[in-house]
Design a protein around this motif. Structure first.
Motif, short mmCIF file in Angstrom:
data_model
loop_
_atom_site.label_atom_id
_atom_site.label_comp_id
_atom_site.label_asym_id
_atom_site.label_seq_id
_atom_site.Cartn_x
_atom_site.Cartn_y
_atom_site.Cartn_z
N VAL A 1 0.77 -1.27 0.02
CA VAL A 1 -0.08 -0.27 0.17
C VAL A 1 0.84 1.27 0.09
O VAL A 1 1.62 1.15 0.89
CB VAL A 1 -0.76 -0.04 1.15
CG1 VAL A 1 -1.68 1.19 1.30
CG2 VAL A 1 -1.73 -1.26 1.16
N ARG A 2 0.78 1.96 -1.17
CA ARG A 2 1.54 3.36 -1.12
C ARG A 2 0.40 4.48 -0.56
O ARG A 2 -0.58 4.72 -0.89
CB ARG A 2 1.89 3.62 -2.42
CG ARG A 2 2.89 2.79 -2.91
CD ARG A 2 3.25 3.11 -4.63
NE ARG A 2 4.18 1.98 -5.04
CZ ARG A 2 5.38 2.58 -5.27
NH1 ARG A 2 5.75 3.91 -5.36
NH2 ARG A 2 6.08 1.68 -5.77
N GLU A 3 1.32 5.37 0.29
CA GLU A 3 0.69 6.85 0.84
C GLU A 3 1.61 7.61 0.73
O GLU A 3 2.95 7.45 0.60
CB GLU A 3 0.29 6.47 2.18
CG GLU A 3 -0.71 5.05 2.36
CD GLU A 3 -0.73 4.85 4.09
OE1 GLU A 3 -1.21 5.70 4.66
OE2 GLU A 3 -0.38 3.84 4.46
N THR A 4 1.14 9.00 0.53
CA THR A 4 2.17 10.00 0.42
C THR A 4 1.73 11.24 1.40
O THR A 4 0.63 11.36 2.03
CB THR A 4 2.10 10.63 -0.77
OG1 THR A 4 0.68 11.05 -1.24
CG2 THR A 4 2.49 9.57 -1.91
N ALA A 5 2.78 12.21 1.62
CA ALA A 5 2.80 13.07 2.44
C ALA A 5 3.47 14.11 1.77
O ALA A 5 4.69 14.03 1.15
CB ALA A 5 3.01 13.06 3.87
N GLN B 1 8.57 15.60 -0.39
CA GLN B 1 7.40 14.48 -0.52
C GLN B 1 7.95 13.29 -0.03
O GLN B 1 9.09 12.78 -0.42
CB GLN B 1 7.11 14.47 -1.98
CG GLN B 1 5.88 13.47 -2.26
CD GLN B 1 5.71 12.95 -3.86
OE1 GLN B 1 6.54 13.14 -4.76
NE2 GLN B 1 4.52 13.24 -4.07
N THR C 1 6.96 9.17 0.34
CA THR C 1 6.04 8.06 -0.17
C THR C 1 6.46 6.80 0.82
O THR C 1 7.50 6.40 0.86
CB THR C 1 6.70 7.69 -1.64
OG1 THR C 1 6.34 8.79 -2.48
CG2 THR C 1 5.63 6.53 -2.33
N MET D 1 5.55 2.77 1.80
CA MET D 1 4.91 1.80 1.14
C MET D 1 4.81 0.66 2.66
O MET D 1 5.97 0.52 2.97
CB MET D 1 5.80 1.09 0.05
CG MET D 1 5.78 2.02 -1.22
SD MET D 1 7.39 1.63 -2.31
CE MET D 1 8.62 2.60 -1.54
N ARG D 2 4.00 0.33 2.95
CA ARG D 2 3.45 -0.39 3.92
C ARG D 2 3.64 -1.83 3.55
O ARG D 2 3.10 -2.29 2.43
CB ARG D 2 2.22 -0.33 4.66
CG ARG D 2 2.01 0.95 5.00
CD ARG D 2 0.90 1.20 6.09
NE ARG D 2 0.65 2.50 6.48
CZ ARG D 2 1.11 3.32 7.47
NH1 ARG D 2 1.79 2.47 8.17
NH2 ARG D 2 0.97 4.36 7.73
N GLN E 1 4.51 2.27 13.27
CA GLN E 1 3.27 2.27 12.45
C GLN E 1 2.48 3.65 12.79
O GLN E 1 2.10 4.08 13.90
CB GLN E 1 2.20 1.10 13.10
CG GLN E 1 2.70 -0.20 12.94
CD GLN E 1 2.12 -0.71 11.59
OE1 GLN E 1 1.74 -0.03 10.65
NE2 GLN E 1 2.68 -1.82 11.34
N THR F 1 1.37 7.59 10.36
CA THR F 1 0.98 8.35 9.18
C THR F 1 2.14 8.66 8.34
O THR F 1 3.19 9.01 9.01
CB THR F 1 -0.20 9.37 9.53
OG1 THR F 1 0.53 10.35 10.17
CG2 THR F 1 -1.07 8.95 10.57
N PRO F 2 1.76 8.96 7.10
CA PRO F 2 2.91 9.55 6.22
C PRO F 2 3.35 10.93 6.73
O PRO F 2 4.46 11.41 6.76
CB PRO F 2 2.23 9.48 4.86
CG PRO F 2 1.33 8.23 4.78
CD PRO F 2 0.83 8.34 6.05
#
Length: 90
Positions: free
Chosen positions: A7-11, A25, A27, A29-30, A68, A70-71
């Motif tokens: 799962v990819r998430e960004t901030a 930026q 990225t 990846m969990r 664990q 958040t981005p």
């Protein structure tokens, strides 16, 4: 059996100060734990774009973590660490 999908998430963070402009930026990846590093939960890439001494710069740094969160929190923690290192006077 198929491997679980990452799962990819960004901030993102934009800063303008002292006549400079920077963009960060992250990225995230969990990932499930790797066989040799079972506690790894995230692979992180942080890209910084800005100007240094009037010239464009782009840098990417990579991290692994068992945290664990958040981005946005990862980005905050990584930036705080760099801020501390940048304040050291050798």
């Amino acid at each position: 059996m198929a491997a679980p999908a990452m799962v990819r998430e960004t901030a993102d963070e934009h800063l303008k100060a002292h006549g400079r402009s920077s963009h960060w930026q992250l990225t995230l990846m969990r990932v499930p734990g790797f066989a040799s590093w079972p506690s790894v939960r995230a692979v992180i890439a942080v890209t910084h774009q800005g100007k240094r001494r009037g010239k464009p710069v782009e840098e990417t740094h990579y991290f692994i973590s068992n945290l664990q969160t958040t981005p946005a929190q990862y980005l905050r923690l990584i930036r705080q660490r760099w801020d501390i290192e940048n304040r050291w006077h050798w």
